[in-house]
Design a protein around this motif. Structure first.
Motif, PDB file in Angstrom:
ATOM      1  N   HIS A 155       8.835  97.701 115.531  1.00 55.91           N
ATOM      2  CA  HIS A 155      10.097  98.107 116.155  1.00 55.91           C
ATOM      3  C   HIS A 155      10.082  99.605 116.430  1.00 55.91           C
ATOM      4  O   HIS A 155      10.055 100.410 115.506  1.00 55.91           O
ATOM      5  CB  HIS A 155      11.255  97.742 115.209  1.00 55.91           C
ATOM      6  N   VAL A 156      10.056  99.966 117.726  1.00 54.96           N
ATOM      7  CA  VAL A 156      10.035 101.389 118.084  1.00 54.96           C
ATOM      8  C   VAL A 156      11.182 101.663 119.067  1.00 54.96           C
ATOM      9  O   VAL A 156      11.272 101.016 120.109  1.00 54.96           O
ATOM     10  CB  VAL A 156       8.689 101.793 118.740  1.00 54.96           C
ATOM     11  N   GLY A 157      12.049 102.589 118.740  1.00 56.10           N
ATOM     12  CA  GLY A 157      13.151 102.948 119.633  1.00 56.10           C
ATOM     13  C   GLY A 157      12.793 104.168 120.468  1.00 56.10           C
ATOM     14  O   GLY A 157      11.895 104.936 120.117  1.00 56.10           O
ATOM     15  N   VAL A 158      13.497 104.305 121.597  1.00 51.15           N
ATOM     16  CA  VAL A 158      13.279 105.481 122.442  1.00 51.15           C
ATOM     17  C   VAL A 158      14.626 106.044 122.893  1.00 51.15           C
ATOM     18  O   VAL A 158      15.468 105.318 123.423  1.00 51.15           O
ATOM     19  CB  VAL A 158      12.441 105.143 123.697  1.00 51.15           C
TER      20      VAL A 158
ATOM     21  N   GLN B 181       5.677 106.385 104.504  1.00 50.00           N
ATOM     22  CA  GLN B 181       6.216 105.047 104.214  1.00 50.00           C
ATOM     23  C   GLN B 181       7.351 104.679 105.158  1.00 50.00           C
ATOM     24  O   GLN B 181       8.370 104.104 104.762  1.00 50.00           O
ATOM     25  CB  GLN B 181       6.678 104.973 102.757  1.00 50.00           C
ATOM     26  N   CYS B 182       7.156 105.032 106.433  1.00 47.74           N
ATOM     27  CA  CYS B 182       8.139 104.673 107.455  1.00 47.74           C
ATOM     28  C   CYS B 182       7.583 103.557 108.324  1.00 47.74           C
ATOM     29  O   CYS B 182       6.388 103.491 108.586  1.00 47.74           O
ATOM     30  CB  CYS B 182       8.458 105.886 108.317  1.00 47.74           C
ATOM     31  N   LYS B 183       8.493 102.693 108.760  1.00 44.41           N
ATOM     32  CA  LYS B 183       8.056 101.517 109.518  1.00 44.41           C
ATOM     33  C   LYS B 183       8.823 101.333 110.814  1.00 44.41           C
ATOM     34  O   LYS B 183       8.447 100.527 111.664  1.00 44.41           O
ATOM     35  CB  LYS B 183       8.263 100.262 108.649  1.00 44.41           C
ATOM     36  N   SER B 184       9.914 102.071 110.952  1.00 44.48           N
ATOM     37  CA  SER B 184      10.783 101.802 112.098  1.00 44.48           C
ATOM     38  C   SER B 184      11.218 103.112 112.757  1.00 44.48           C
ATOM     39  O   SER B 184      12.312 103.617 112.516  1.00 44.48           O
ATOM     40  CB  SER B 184      11.996 101.000 111.588  1.00 44.48           C
TER      41      SER B 184
ATOM     42  N   LEU C 154       2.412 104.055 118.188  1.00 42.26           N
ATOM     43  CA  LEU C 154       3.279 103.661 117.073  1.00 42.26           C
ATOM     44  C   LEU C 154       3.270 102.144 116.872  1.00 42.26           C
ATOM     45  O   LEU C 154       3.345 101.650 115.749  1.00 42.26           O
ATOM     46  CB  LEU C 154       4.724 104.125 117.340  1.00 42.26           C
ATOM     47  N   LEU C 155       3.140 101.414 117.993  1.00 45.60           N
ATOM     48  CA  LEU C 155       3.176  99.949 117.898  1.00 45.60           C
ATOM     49  C   LEU C 155       1.937  99.383 117.201  1.00 45.60           C
ATOM     50  O   LEU C 155       1.906  98.215 116.844  1.00 45.60           O
ATOM     51  CB  LEU C 155       3.355  99.339 119.293  1.00 45.60           C
ATOM     52  N   THR C 156       0.918 100.224 116.980  1.00 46.90           N
ATOM     53  CA  THR C 156      -0.238  99.751 116.195  1.00 46.90           C
ATOM     54  C   THR C 156       0.129  99.674 114.710  1.00 46.90           C
ATOM     55  O   THR C 156      -0.558  99.055 113.920  1.00 46.90           O
ATOM     56  CB  THR C 156      -1.450 100.714 116.326  1.00 46.90           C
ATOM     57  N   HIS C 157       1.218 100.342 114.326  1.00 47.55           N
ATOM     58  CA  HIS C 157       1.586 100.405 112.906  1.00 47.55           C
ATOM     59  C   HIS C 157       2.918  99.707 112.624  1.00 47.55           C
ATOM     60  O   HIS C 157       3.169  99.274 111.507  1.00 47.55           O
ATOM     61  CB  HIS C 157       1.672 101.885 112.487  1.00 47.55           C
TER      62      HIS C 157
END
Ligand SMILES: [Fe+2]
Length: 386
Positions: A60-63, A29-32, A54-57
């Motif tokens: 907002h994706v950090g690196v 249940q994680c989104k970010s 990850l962007l399919t789900h």
């Protein structure tokens, strides 16, 4: 006596398991998510591949791609700041042990503040932090399935061992295909680390029936495949066996602890920057020989589970077979001596007492079948030079 076993909630295991990352994220249940990784992964294009997945789900994706090898506490600060300010709800640890160990510490500090020194052993980390999905790209540390992280104190140079259920990743994606492009040196060092985990977990004073089964399975997978996986980059069976073996060895030691090899190996990393698996390998035959008399059956069984002998009727023959194989592996996998690695003899000799005291302070030697005092560890370090 009862044993508390701690494992990741989810483990996705096998070739292509990386594709299950979005499902794994959804299950938690994680989104970010924020990816915690290093520049090697960046150059290999793996960070981009994981980010795309990850962007399919999530939107907002950090690196953070500045994980340092053998991480220190200062190297974590920018990531802790990033995770806190952008309110990421989970971390994706992508890389070898350094990336996964860093992610554990970053999650802890981002969730509970403080500095790493506050959390070192003997304190047990029970606090839940934001979840981590660990994706190992080496077959070695097993960090994806351990409740342990090792972070160096940048000021004192101490390698701080931190431990507790709160450090266990929520999920692990164990995809051997990610190890196919490992350079042979890295494959050898990390593989020897995994073998050390399995042996040390099996002979540890904290070994239990559960950890024994993982350690035995790990030895059976690692021993016949280590050399093949290092020398034949396209040997998929060997790579798969090493990846699973490393994972099981991680589970074994996380639930039984490592011992004298790891205890004495960490100071070699601190003072001379010998890579972790390599410094373990430098010490493994010597420490095994030193310890055998205090757990003769256990060490003989290691030889049996590694496939070196067919029975343990003759304990002495089993011990000789084990020692011969450990020395053979170091030779064939080109583990350098301390001199060949470039360790300065004068400095080494001047640090014997300090290294022995640091080894003792880590607590790991106390789990060894034969427990040395500081003077004996000085002798062992001296013997390791010759
Ligand atoms: Fe290790």
């Amino acid at each position: 006596m009862a044993t508390s076993i701690v494992l990741p909630k989810i483990m996705q295991i096998g070739g292509g398991a990386l594709q299950l990352l979005p499902d794994t994220l959804a299950a938690l249940q994680c989104k970010s998510p924020c990816i915690i990784s290093d520049t090697t992964m960046l150059k290999l294009g793996l960070i981009e591949r994981v980010k795309t997945l990850l962007l399919t789900h999530c939107s907002h994706v950090g690196v953070f791609s500045d994980v340092m090898p053998e991480p220190n506490d200062q190297s974590l600060l920018a990531a802790v700041e990033l995770v806190g300010s952008e309110k990421f709800d989970c971390l994706i640890a992508l890389g070898g042990g350094s990336a996964i160990d860093s992610a554990k510490a970053i999650a802890l500090l981002a969730s509970h503040k403080g500095i790493m020194r506050d959390y070192k052993v003997p304190r047990i980390i029970n606090e839940h932090s934001i979840p981590i999905i660990a994706i190992p790209t080496t077959a070695g540390t097993g960090s994806e399935a351990t409740k342990v992280t090792v972070i160096t104190d940048a000021e004192s140079d101490e390698k701080m061992l931190c431990m507790g259920p709160g450090l266990m990743p929520a999920a692990a994606i164990i995809d051997y295909e990610l190890t196919l492009s490992l350079p042979p040196r890295v494959a050898a060092d990390t593989g020897l680390d995994a073998l050390t985990h399995a042996i040390e977990a099996y002979v540890s004073k904290k070994a239990n029936l559960f950890s024994d089964q993982q350690a035995i399975a790990a030895m059976k997978l690692i021993a016949p495949n280590l050399q093949l996986a290092c020398q034949q980059a396209d040997n998929l069976e060997a790579k798969e066996a090493m990846m699973l073996g490393s994972n099981l060895a991680g589970i074994a030691f996380s639930n039984a602890s490592v011992a004298l090899v790891h205890g004495m190996s960490r100071p070699l990393g601190v003072h001379f920057h010998v890579p972790h698996g390599m410094s373990n390998a430098m010490l493994l035959p010597l420490i095994t020989e030193y310890s055998i008399s205090h757990a003769p059956k256990r060490y003989a069984e290691c030889a049996l589970h590694m496939g070196l002998i067919s029975n343990i009727d003759d304990l002495n023959a089993a011990h000789q077979a084990l020692l011969k194989e450990l020395r053979h592996l170091n030779r064939i996998l080109k583990v350098p001596s301390l001199t060949d690695f470039g360790v300065d003899q004068k400095r080494y000799l001047s640090l014997l007492q300090t290294m022995a005291e640091q080894a003792l302070a880590s607590g790991s030697p106390a789990n060894n079948p034969r427990i040395p005092n500081v003077a004996e560890m000085v002798e062992l370090y001296t013997a390791a030079w010759s």
